[in-house]
Design an enzyme around this catalytic site. Structure first.
Site, mmCIF file in Angstrom:
data_model
loop_
_atom_site.group_PDB
_atom_site.id
_atom_site.type_symbol
_atom_site.label_atom_id
_atom_site.label_comp_id
_atom_site.label_asym_id
_atom_site.label_seq_id
_atom_site.Cartn_x
_atom_site.Cartn_y
_atom_site.Cartn_z
ATOM 1 C CB CYS A 132 -54.998 53.741 -56.739
ATOM 2 S SG CYS A 132 -56.448 54.019 -57.779
ATOM 3 N N GLY A 133 -56.802 53.854 -54.625
ATOM 4 C CA GLY A 133 -57.964 54.039 -53.764
ATOM 5 C C GLY A 133 -59.291 53.863 -54.485
#
Length: 119
Positions: free
Chosen positions: A65-66
């Site tokens: 993800c981020g």
């Protein structure tokens, strides 16, 4: 003690180069469109279905993800629902970029897609 399911970006990059990893990006479509790791498949956490993740014998499933928070949530959900082994990339695409690893992004000035190197 560190969790063996928390992989660092360089280890994921090396495994991608060898074809040993199926990378699953659990960010939202707009985030994925703006910047992504080459070869990652999009399965947003907001609509995550663990059973929709393609099984691929011989390739480890790694969530990304981020920052690492959503990928860890996806990993926990995947493990609980499938019992299959998987991992996640600690630090997310932020750590990937900090390590100088290549990604695909949109140039904000031109709107052009730029592939900043493949593995």
């Amino acid at each position: 003690m560190s969790d063996p399911r928390d992989l660092d970006p360089k280890a994921v990059f090396d495994a991608l180069k060898r074809g040993d990893v199926l990378l699953i990006d659990v960010r939202e479509p707009a985030e994925f469109a703006n910047q992504r790791i080459h070869g990652a498949l999009l399965h947003p956490l907001s609509t995550f279905d663990a059973r929709a993740i393609p099984a691929n014998p011989g390739r480890q499933i790694v969530f990304q993800c981020g920052s690492g928070k959503r990928s860890r949530m996806a990993l926990d959900k995947f493990l609980a629902e499938t019992g299959a082994e998987a991992a996640h990339m600690a630090g997310g695409i932020g750590a990937w970029k900090s390590a100088g690893l290549p990604c695909v992004s949109i140039n904000p000035a031109t709107g052009a897609v730029e592939d900043h190197g493949r593995y």
